[in-house]
Design an enzyme around this catalytic site. Structure first.
Site, PDB file in Angstrom:
ATOM      1  N   ASP A  95       0.821  -1.210   0.000  1.00  0.00           N
ATOM      2  CA  ASP A  95       0.000   0.000   0.000  1.00  0.00           C
ATOM      3  C   ASP A  95       0.864   1.273   0.000  1.00  0.00           C
ATOM      4  OD1 ASP A  95      -2.006  -1.824   0.341  1.00  0.00           O
ATOM      5  OD2 ASP A  95      -2.861  -0.900   2.126  1.00  0.00           O
ATOM      6  N   HIS A 125       3.704  -2.320   2.991  1.00  0.00           N
ATOM      7  CA  HIS A 125       3.687  -0.975   2.418  1.00  0.00           C
ATOM      8  C   HIS A 125       4.903  -0.764   1.510  1.00  0.00           C
ATOM      9  CE1 HIS A 125       0.884  -0.734   5.751  1.00  0.00           C
ATOM     10  NE2 HIS A 125       0.315   0.278   5.114  1.00  0.00           N
TER      11      HIS A 125
HETATM   12 NI    NI Z   1      -2.564   3.266   3.401  1.00  0.00          NI
END
Ligand code: NI
Length: 298
Positions: free
Chosen positions: A105, A247
């Site tokens: 992400d 991430h």
């Molecule tokens: Ni996020």
């Protein structure tokens, strides 16, 4: 004497109520927030537990799916409806073998997104990027490379917005603006949405796109520690059919991948995109307006 008993009973009821509230009602991981980057928080919201009620089909457990005969689990190669139009990306995914979907992400990020792609490419593996539209504007070449290499491009909204706090019109604008950026770079919109903070509020999911959360949260944004990321994943045990949340922003995540990817490959896992996981492990084409959450990818 009777009043004393009444007091004792009342006290017991109150104590049980307090225990119940303090132990069971907080979603795990929801209270912790990073203080230095609005992009790096992924909360597990109550709303998603509510929204899992919209799941199209009950999920198959990995143990069950491995006992199904190959014929019954044959992928629809003859009737290919893969939204990407590029099934397998030449990788010959075997639906009867273990598979797991890594997801990243908050990108794109320079250089981390490229490093993530390089590591996965070394092992002929793919993953899914849930990119932020405003960041895609800054790093269009990275988004283009993600798609060119066969990675799945999901949307993480235009400005990493908490959709639960927006009106339906504002939420749609966040999605549309992100897609405008993705289309301008790659020629097509994102195939999936992962709402920032895992938050959709009480709203019905956006009708135009499948909504995907995750089943294993590595808390990489919090620990920034490759060993801790690995430990969380290994502690999970059987990863077959699961979606792992990471991430794109942190060198520590890249560092963890250098161990994680060969670890998964050595343990027999195929590293697939989210849509590939749904298709080959669960036999589903992900549907717009449906939330695929913890209860699906398990
Ligand atoms: Ni996020």
């Amino acid at each position: 004497m009777r009043s004393f008993k009444a007091i004792v009973v009342s006290a017991l009821v109150a104590a049980i109520a307090i225990l119940f509230v303090t132990s069971g009602f907080y979603p795990t991981g929801s209270a912790i927030q990073s203080d230095d980057d609005k992009n790096d928080v992924e909360n597990i919201g109550l709303s998603l537990n509510e929204n899992t009620g919209t799941l199209k089909n009950p999920p198959k457990k990995p143990e069950e799916s491995t006992s199904t005969s190959p014929a019954e689990r044959e992928p629809d190669s003859a009737n290919n409806t893969d939204p990407e139009g590029e099934p397998d990306n030449g990788r010959n995914i075997d639906p009867d073998k273990l598979m797991v979907a890594l997801t990243f992400d908050d990108g794109p990020c320079d250089p981390c997104s490229n490093e993530i792609m390089d590591i996965l490419a070394e092992y002929n593996s793919l993953a899914t990027f849930f990119d932020v539209g405003s960041r895609a504007e800054v790093y269009p070449d990275i988004v283009a490379r993600e798609v060119e290499m066969g990675f799945e491009l999901g949307s993480h909204t235009y400005s990493h917005a908490d959709l639960a706090k927006l009106s339906d019109e504002e939420a749609k604008a966040e999605m549309d603006k992100a897609n405008d950026v993705f289309i301008s770079i790659t020629g097509k919109p994102a195939s999936l949405l992962r709402p920032p903070y895992g938050s959709l509020g009480g709203k019905s999911p956006l009708s135009s796109i499948p909504v995907v959360t995750w089943s294993v949260d590595t808390l990489d944004w919090q620990s920034r520690d490759a060993e801790k990321i690995m430990q969380i994943i290994m502690d999970e045990g059987n990863l077959d059919g699961k979606v792992i949340l990471m991430h794109s922003l942190y060198p520590s995540t890249v560092e963890a991948l250098k161990t994680l990817v060969p670890y998964l490959i050595d343990n027999g896992y195929q590293l697939v995109t989210v849509s590939e996981l749904a298709k080959y492990k669960y036999g589903d084409d992900l549907q717009p307006g449906t939330v695929y959450g913890y209860d699906y990818f398990r």
